[in-house]
Design a protein around this motif. Structure first.
Motif, PDB file in Angstrom:
ATOM      1  N   MET A 107      -6.375  23.956   7.355  1.00 27.99           N
ATOM      2  CA  MET A 107      -5.289  23.085   7.823  1.00 27.99           C
ATOM      3  C   MET A 107      -5.791  22.128   8.887  1.00 27.99           C
ATOM      4  O   MET A 107      -5.462  20.943   8.870  1.00 27.99           O
ATOM      5  CB  MET A 107      -4.110  23.907   8.361  1.00 27.99           C
ATOM      6  CG  MET A 107      -3.320  24.643   7.303  1.00 27.99           C
ATOM      7  SD  MET A 107      -2.593  23.554   6.057  1.00 27.99           S
ATOM      8  CE  MET A 107      -3.485  24.073   4.610  1.00 27.99           C
ATOM      9  N   ALA A 108      -6.623  22.627   9.805  1.00 27.58           N
ATOM     10  CA  ALA A 108      -7.160  21.755  10.853  1.00 27.58           C
ATOM     11  C   ALA A 108      -7.987  20.626  10.241  1.00 27.58           C
ATOM     12  O   ALA A 108      -7.826  19.455  10.610  1.00 27.58           O
ATOM     13  CB  ALA A 108      -8.008  22.571  11.828  1.00 27.58           C
ATOM     14  N   VAL A 109      -8.842  20.966   9.281  1.00 31.98           N
ATOM     15  CA  VAL A 109      -9.664  19.937   8.629  1.00 31.98           C
ATOM     16  C   VAL A 109      -8.779  18.923   7.911  1.00 31.98           C
ATOM     17  O   VAL A 109      -8.960  17.710   8.047  1.00 31.98           O
ATOM     18  CB  VAL A 109     -10.678  20.582   7.655  1.00 31.98           C
ATOM     19  CG1 VAL A 109     -11.330  19.542   6.757  1.00 31.98           C
ATOM     20  CG2 VAL A 109     -11.733  21.361   8.428  1.00 31.98           C
ATOM     21  N   LEU A 110      -7.789  19.408   7.153  1.00 30.28           N
ATOM     22  CA  LEU A 110      -6.906  18.502   6.412  1.00 30.28           C
ATOM     23  C   LEU A 110      -6.040  17.649   7.342  1.00 30.28           C
ATOM     24  O   LEU A 110      -5.647  16.545   6.976  1.00 30.28           O
ATOM     25  CB  LEU A 110      -6.015  19.295   5.446  1.00 30.28           C
ATOM     26  CG  LEU A 110      -6.735  19.941   4.270  1.00 30.28           C
ATOM     27  CD1 LEU A 110      -5.799  20.878   3.514  1.00 30.28           C
ATOM     28  CD2 LEU A 110      -7.321  18.882   3.337  1.00 30.28           C
ATOM     29  N   GLU A 111      -5.771  18.154   8.540  1.00 27.57           N
ATOM     30  CA  GLU A 111      -4.984  17.399   9.522  1.00 27.57           C
ATOM     31  C   GLU A 111      -5.850  16.488  10.379  1.00 27.57           C
ATOM     32  O   GLU A 111      -5.336  15.694  11.159  1.00 27.57           O
ATOM     33  CB  GLU A 111      -4.236  18.377  10.452  1.00 27.57           C
ATOM     34  CG  GLU A 111      -3.182  19.188   9.755  1.00 27.57           C
ATOM     35  CD  GLU A 111      -2.763  20.420  10.551  1.00 27.57           C
ATOM     36  OE1 GLU A 111      -3.362  20.715  11.614  1.00 27.57           O
ATOM     37  OE2 GLU A 111      -1.828  21.096  10.095  1.00 27.57           O
ATOM     38  N   GLY A 112      -7.158  16.634  10.266  1.00 28.60           N
ATOM     39  CA  GLY A 112      -8.066  15.821  11.074  1.00 28.60           C
ATOM     40  C   GLY A 112      -8.212  16.331  12.499  1.00 28.60           C
ATOM     41  O   GLY A 112      -8.546  15.565  13.399  1.00 28.60           O
ATOM     42  N   SER A 113      -7.977  17.624  12.714  1.00 26.90           N
ATOM     43  CA  SER A 113      -8.120  18.189  14.056  1.00 26.90           C
ATOM     44  C   SER A 113      -9.275  19.185  14.078  1.00 26.90           C
ATOM     45  O   SER A 113      -9.949  19.393  13.072  1.00 26.90           O
ATOM     46  CB  SER A 113      -6.811  18.839  14.507  1.00 26.90           C
ATOM     47  OG  SER A 113      -6.491  19.955  13.707  1.00 26.90           O
ATOM     48  N   SER A 114      -9.474  19.796  15.202  1.00 28.99           N
ATOM     49  CA  SER A 114     -10.604  20.701  15.390  1.00 28.99           C
ATOM     50  C   SER A 114     -10.290  22.116  14.889  1.00 28.99           C
ATOM     51  O   SER A 114      -9.375  22.761  15.411  1.00 28.99           O
ATOM     52  CB  SER A 114     -10.950  20.766  16.878  1.00 28.99           C
ATOM     53  OG  SER A 114     -11.797  21.856  17.137  1.00 28.99           O
ATOM     54  N   PRO A 115     -11.051  22.611  13.912  1.00 28.98           N
ATOM     55  CA  PRO A 115     -10.848  23.987  13.459  1.00 28.98           C
ATOM     56  C   PRO A 115     -11.036  25.012  14.580  1.00 28.98           C
ATOM     57  O   PRO A 115     -10.283  25.974  14.681  1.00 28.98           O
ATOM     58  CB  PRO A 115     -11.893  24.176  12.360  1.00 28.98           C
ATOM     59  CG  PRO A 115     -12.168  22.796  11.866  1.00 28.98           C
ATOM     60  CD  PRO A 115     -12.035  21.909  13.070  1.00 28.98           C
ATOM     61  N   SER A 116     -12.024  24.803  15.445  1.00 29.73           N
ATOM     62  CA  SER A 116     -12.266  25.782  16.510  1.00 29.73           C
ATOM     63  C   SER A 116     -11.099  25.830  17.496  1.00 29.73           C
ATOM     64  O   SER A 116     -10.705  26.906  17.946  1.00 29.73           O
ATOM     65  CB  SER A 116     -13.586  25.511  17.228  1.00 29.73           C
ATOM     66  OG  SER A 116     -13.579  24.229  17.810  1.00 29.73           O
ATOM     67  N   GLU A 117     -10.513  24.681  17.828  1.00 30.74           N
ATOM     68  CA  GLU A 117      -9.339  24.667  18.709  1.00 30.74           C
ATOM     69  C   GLU A 117      -8.153  25.355  18.037  1.00 30.74           C
ATOM     70  O   GLU A 117      -7.450  26.140  18.665  1.00 30.74           O
ATOM     71  CB  GLU A 117      -8.959  23.237  19.083  1.00 30.74           C
ATOM     72  CG  GLU A 117      -9.875  22.595  20.096  1.00 30.74           C
ATOM     73  CD  GLU A 117      -9.449  21.184  20.439  1.00 30.74           C
ATOM     74  OE1 GLU A 117      -8.229  20.897  20.472  1.00 30.74           O
ATOM     75  OE2 GLU A 117     -10.342  20.363  20.692  1.00 30.74           O
ATOM     76  N   LYS A 118      -7.943  25.053  16.768  1.00 27.93           N
ATOM     77  CA  LYS A 118      -6.838  25.655  16.018  1.00 27.93           C
ATOM     78  C   LYS A 118      -6.989  27.168  15.969  1.00 27.93           C
ATOM     79  O   LYS A 118      -6.041  27.911  16.218  1.00 27.93           O
ATOM     80  CB  LYS A 118      -6.776  25.076  14.612  1.00 27.93           C
ATOM     81  CG  LYS A 118      -5.760  25.677  13.692  1.00 27.93           C
ATOM     82  CD  LYS A 118      -4.389  25.108  13.886  1.00 27.93           C
ATOM     83  CE  LYS A 118      -4.370  23.688  13.381  1.00 27.93           C
ATOM     84  NZ  LYS A 118      -3.048  23.126  13.337  1.00 27.93           N
ATOM     85  N   LEU A 119      -8.192  27.626  15.658  1.00 33.36           N
ATOM     86  CA  LEU A 119      -8.440  29.066  15.577  1.00 33.36           C
ATOM     87  C   LEU A 119      -8.263  29.736  16.937  1.00 33.36           C
ATOM     88  O   LEU A 119      -7.669  30.816  17.028  1.00 33.36           O
ATOM     89  CB  LEU A 119      -9.830  29.334  15.012  1.00 33.36           C
ATOM     90  CG  LEU A 119      -9.990  29.040  13.519  1.00 33.36           C
ATOM     91  CD1 LEU A 119     -11.453  28.981  13.125  1.00 33.36           C
ATOM     92  CD2 LEU A 119      -9.248  30.059  12.688  1.00 33.36           C
ATOM     93  N   SER A 120      -8.752  29.109  17.986  1.00 35.06           N
ATOM     94  CA  SER A 120      -8.632  29.736  19.307  1.00 35.06           C
ATOM     95  C   SER A 120      -7.172  29.821  19.753  1.00 35.06           C
ATOM     96  O   SER A 120      -6.801  30.747  20.467  1.00 35.06           O
ATOM     97  CB  SER A 120      -9.481  28.998  20.347  1.00 35.06           C
ATOM     98  OG  SER A 120      -8.939  27.728  20.618  1.00 35.06           O
ATOM     99  N   GLN A 121      -6.346  28.888  19.324  1.00 38.47           N
ATOM    100  CA  GLN A 121      -4.939  28.890  19.733  1.00 38.47           C
ATOM    101  C   GLN A 121      -4.048  29.789  18.885  1.00 38.47           C
ATOM    102  O   GLN A 121      -3.050  30.296  19.385  1.00 38.47           O
ATOM    103  CB  GLN A 121      -4.367  27.478  19.683  1.00 38.47           C
ATOM    104  CG  GLN A 121      -4.804  26.619  20.815  1.00 38.47           C
ATOM    105  CD  GLN A 121      -3.974  25.346  20.886  1.00 38.47           C
ATOM    106  OE1 GLN A 121      -3.248  25.006  19.970  1.00 38.47           O
ATOM    107  NE2 GLN A 121      -4.098  24.650  21.993  1.00 38.47           N
ATOM    108  N   THR A 122      -4.371  29.977  17.601  1.00 40.67           N
ATOM    109  CA  THR A 122      -3.399  30.624  16.716  1.00 40.67           C
ATOM    110  C   THR A 122      -3.900  31.845  15.951  1.00 40.67           C
ATOM    111  O   THR A 122      -3.079  32.611  15.455  1.00 40.67           O
ATOM    112  CB  THR A 122      -2.875  29.604  15.687  1.00 40.67           C
ATOM    113  OG1 THR A 122      -3.977  29.051  14.980  1.00 40.67           O
ATOM    114  CG2 THR A 122      -2.080  28.498  16.333  1.00 40.67           C
ATOM    115  N   TYR A 123      -5.204  32.036  15.847  1.00 38.63           N
ATOM    116  CA  TYR A 123      -5.729  33.096  14.984  1.00 38.63           C
ATOM    117  C   TYR A 123      -5.226  34.482  15.384  1.00 38.63           C
ATOM    118  O   TYR A 123      -4.739  35.243  14.557  1.00 38.63           O
ATOM    119  CB  TYR A 123      -7.264  33.069  14.974  1.00 38.63           C
ATOM    120  CG  TYR A 123      -7.870  34.139  14.097  1.00 38.63           C
ATOM    121  CD1 TYR A 123      -7.949  33.957  12.724  1.00 38.63           C
ATOM    122  CD2 TYR A 123      -8.336  35.341  14.630  1.00 38.63           C
ATOM    123  CE1 TYR A 123      -8.492  34.934  11.905  1.00 38.63           C
ATOM    124  CE2 TYR A 123      -8.874  36.323  13.825  1.00 38.63           C
ATOM    125  CZ  TYR A 123      -8.943  36.108  12.454  1.00 38.63           C
ATOM    126  OH  TYR A 123      -9.467  37.076  11.646  1.00 38.63           O
TER     127      TYR A 123
END
Length: 182
Positions: A107-123
Protein backbone atom coordinates in the motif's frame (compact mmCIF):
# COMPACT_ATOMS: atom_id res chain seq x y z
CA UNK A 1 -24.73 -19.08 -6.43
CA UNK A 2 -22.37 -21.41 -4.52
CA UNK A 3 -22.87 -24.06 -7.23
CA UNK A 4 -21.88 -21.53 -9.91
CA UNK A 5 -18.81 -20.48 -7.89
CA UNK A 6 -17.80 -24.11 -7.32
CA UNK A 7 -18.06 -24.79 -11.07
CA UNK A 8 -15.82 -21.77 -11.82
CA UNK A 9 -13.45 -22.96 -9.13
CA UNK A 10 -13.21 -26.41 -10.71
CA UNK A 11 -12.55 -24.95 -14.17
CA UNK A 12 -10.08 -22.16 -13.22
CA UNK A 13 -9.22 -22.38 -9.51
CA UNK A 14 -6.50 -19.74 -9.16
CA UNK A 15 -8.20 -17.21 -11.44
CA UNK A 16 -11.55 -17.68 -9.67
CA UNK A 17 -9.95 -17.24 -6.26
CA UNK A 18 -7.97 -14.18 -7.39
CA UNK A 19 -11.03 -12.46 -8.88
CA UNK A 20 -13.16 -13.26 -5.83
CA UNK A 21 -10.45 -11.96 -3.51
CA UNK A 22 -10.10 -8.79 -5.56
CA UNK A 23 -13.82 -8.06 -5.39
CA UNK A 24 -14.07 -8.74 -1.67
CA UNK A 25 -10.99 -6.63 -0.86
CA UNK A 26 -12.59 -3.78 -2.80
CA UNK A 27 -15.83 -4.23 -0.86
CA UNK A 28 -13.86 -4.05 2.38
CA UNK A 29 -12.40 -0.69 1.34
CA UNK A 30 -15.80 0.64 0.28
CA UNK A 31 -17.13 -0.37 3.70
CA UNK A 32 -14.24 1.45 5.39
CA UNK A 33 -14.81 4.63 3.41
CA UNK A 34 -18.59 4.65 3.47
CA UNK A 35 -19.61 2.95 6.74
CA UNK A 36 -16.68 3.77 9.04
CA UNK A 37 -15.29 7.04 7.66
CA UNK A 38 -18.70 8.15 6.28
CA UNK A 39 -17.09 9.90 3.30
CA UNK A 40 -20.06 9.86 0.98
CA UNK A 41 -19.81 9.12 -2.72
CA UNK A 42 -18.44 12.57 -3.61
CA UNK A 43 -15.39 12.11 -1.34
CA UNK A 44 -14.87 8.40 -2.01
CA UNK A 45 -11.25 7.67 -2.97
CA UNK A 46 -11.72 5.31 -5.92
CA UNK A 47 -7.94 4.94 -6.32
CA UNK A 48 -7.78 3.61 -2.77
CA UNK A 49 -10.48 1.03 -3.55
CA UNK A 50 -8.61 0.08 -6.72
CA UNK A 51 -5.36 -0.39 -4.75
CA UNK A 52 -7.12 -2.69 -2.29
CA UNK A 53 -8.75 -4.69 -5.10
CA UNK A 54 -5.44 -4.91 -6.98
CA UNK A 55 -3.60 -6.15 -3.90
CA UNK A 56 -6.35 -8.69 -3.17
CA UNK A 57 -6.43 -10.11 -6.68
CA UNK A 58 -2.77 -10.02 -7.61
CA UNK A 59 -1.00 -10.70 -4.32
CA UNK A 60 -3.22 -11.99 -1.51
CA UNK A 61 -5.63 -14.23 -3.43
CA UNK A 62 -3.01 -16.33 -5.25
CA UNK A 63 -0.72 -16.43 -2.19
CA UNK A 64 -3.47 -17.50 0.23
CA UNK A 65 -4.84 -20.12 -2.18
CA UNK A 66 -1.36 -21.59 -2.53
CA UNK A 67 -0.76 -21.36 1.21
CA UNK A 68 -3.92 -23.31 2.06
CA UNK A 69 -2.89 -26.06 -0.36
CA UNK A 70 0.60 -26.16 1.16
CA UNK A 71 -0.80 -26.48 4.68
CA UNK A 72 -3.19 -29.22 3.56
CA UNK A 73 -0.40 -31.20 1.92
CA UNK A 74 2.50 -30.68 4.33
CA UNK A 75 1.06 -30.05 7.80
CA UNK A 76 -0.40 -33.44 8.66
CA UNK A 77 -0.02 -34.96 12.12
CA UNK A 78 -1.37 -38.19 13.63
CA UNK A 79 -4.30 -36.48 15.34
CA UNK A 80 -6.82 -34.43 13.31
CA UNK A 81 -7.06 -31.85 16.11
CA UNK A 82 -3.28 -31.58 16.38
CA UNK A 83 -3.15 -31.08 12.61
CA UNK A 84 -5.67 -28.23 12.83
CA UNK A 85 -3.78 -26.56 15.68
CA UNK A 86 -0.49 -26.92 13.78
CA UNK A 87 -2.05 -25.36 10.67
CA UNK A 88 -3.40 -22.45 12.70
CA UNK A 89 0.01 -22.01 14.36
CA UNK A 90 1.72 -21.96 10.93
CA UNK A 91 -0.90 -19.61 9.53
CA UNK A 92 -0.64 -17.17 12.41
CA UNK A 93 3.10 -17.53 12.98
CA UNK A 94 4.27 -17.39 9.35
CA UNK A 95 1.58 -16.27 6.90
CA UNK A 96 -0.15 -13.57 8.95
CA UNK A 97 2.99 -11.68 10.04
CA UNK A 98 4.41 -11.88 6.52
CA UNK A 99 1.30 -10.79 4.68
CA UNK A 100 0.42 -7.97 7.03
CA UNK A 101 3.86 -6.61 6.24
CA UNK A 102 3.40 -7.26 2.53
CA UNK A 103 0.01 -5.51 2.61
CA UNK A 104 1.27 -2.41 4.43
CA UNK A 105 4.44 -2.22 2.32
CA UNK A 106 2.49 -2.69 -0.93
CA UNK A 107 0.00 0.00 0.00
CA UNK A 108 2.83 2.40 0.83
CA UNK A 109 4.49 1.76 -2.54
CA UNK A 110 1.20 2.14 -4.43
CA UNK A 111 0.48 5.36 -2.52
CA UNK A 112 3.95 6.73 -3.18
CA UNK A 113 4.93 6.80 0.50
CA UNK A 114 7.63 5.14 2.55
CA UNK A 115 7.10 1.44 3.31
CA UNK A 116 9.40 1.64 6.35
CA UNK A 117 7.43 4.56 7.84
CA UNK A 118 4.13 2.78 7.16
CA UNK A 119 5.38 -0.43 8.76
CA UNK A 120 6.80 1.34 11.80
CA UNK A 121 3.49 3.15 12.39
CA UNK A 122 0.97 0.37 11.77
CA UNK A 123 2.49 -3.12 11.65
CA UNK A 124 2.41 -3.89 15.36
CA UNK A 125 -1.18 -2.75 15.83
CA UNK A 126 -2.36 -4.66 12.76
CA UNK A 127 -0.59 -7.87 13.81
CA UNK A 128 -1.85 -7.75 17.40
CA UNK A 129 -5.40 -7.10 16.19
CA UNK A 130 -5.01 -9.97 13.72
CA UNK A 131 -4.09 -12.33 16.55
CA UNK A 132 -7.28 -11.40 18.45
CA UNK A 133 -9.49 -12.48 15.53
CA UNK A 134 -7.88 -14.81 13.01
CA UNK A 135 -6.76 -17.79 15.13
CA UNK A 136 -10.42 -18.44 15.97
CA UNK A 137 -11.55 -17.93 12.39
CA UNK A 138 -8.85 -20.27 11.11
CA UNK A 139 -9.66 -22.94 13.72
CA UNK A 140 -13.17 -23.06 12.29
CA UNK A 141 -11.91 -22.79 8.72
CA UNK A 142 -9.44 -25.68 8.98
CA UNK A 143 -11.85 -27.84 10.98
CA UNK A 144 -15.09 -27.38 9.02
CA UNK A 145 -14.56 -25.76 5.62
CA UNK A 146 -13.42 -27.94 2.68
CA UNK A 147 -10.07 -26.94 1.17
CA UNK A 148 -11.56 -25.60 -2.06
CA UNK A 149 -13.80 -23.15 -0.12
CA UNK A 150 -11.31 -22.01 2.54
CA UNK A 151 -10.20 -18.90 0.70
CA UNK A 152 -13.82 -17.93 -0.02
CA UNK A 153 -14.61 -18.32 3.69
CA UNK A 154 -11.56 -16.22 4.65
CA UNK A 155 -12.46 -13.60 2.04
CA UNK A 156 -16.00 -13.35 3.36
CA UNK A 157 -14.78 -12.79 6.92
CA UNK A 158 -12.14 -10.48 5.46
CA UNK A 159 -14.72 -7.94 4.35
CA UNK A 160 -14.69 -6.68 7.93
CA UNK A 161 -10.95 -7.27 8.32
CA UNK A 162 -10.15 -5.45 5.07
CA UNK A 163 -12.39 -2.61 6.20
CA UNK A 164 -10.18 -2.40 9.32
CA UNK A 165 -6.91 -2.68 7.34
CA UNK A 166 -8.04 -0.04 4.85
CA UNK A 167 -9.00 2.32 7.66
CA UNK A 168 -5.74 1.68 9.53
CA UNK A 169 -3.71 2.15 6.36
CA UNK A 170 -5.57 5.35 5.46
CA UNK A 171 -5.22 6.76 8.99
CA UNK A 172 -1.51 6.07 8.81
CA UNK A 173 -1.27 7.83 5.44
CA UNK A 174 -3.10 10.87 6.83
CA UNK A 175 -0.77 10.90 9.86
CA UNK A 176 2.30 10.77 7.58
CA UNK A 177 0.95 13.68 5.49
CA UNK A 178 0.33 15.70 8.68
CA UNK A 179 3.90 15.09 9.89
CA UNK A 180 5.35 16.14 6.50
CA UNK A 181 3.28 19.35 6.46
CA UNK A 182 4.76 20.51 9.77
Amino acid sequence: MLRWYTARLAARPLLTQAVTTSILFGIGDVAAQQLVEKRGLEKHEFARTARMALYGGVIFGPAAATWFQLLQRHVVLKSPNATILARVACDQGIFAPTFIGVFLGSMAVLEGSSPSEKLSQTYREALLTNWMIWPFVQLFNFKVVPLHHRLLFVNTISIGWNCYLSYLNSASARKLEYVRDD
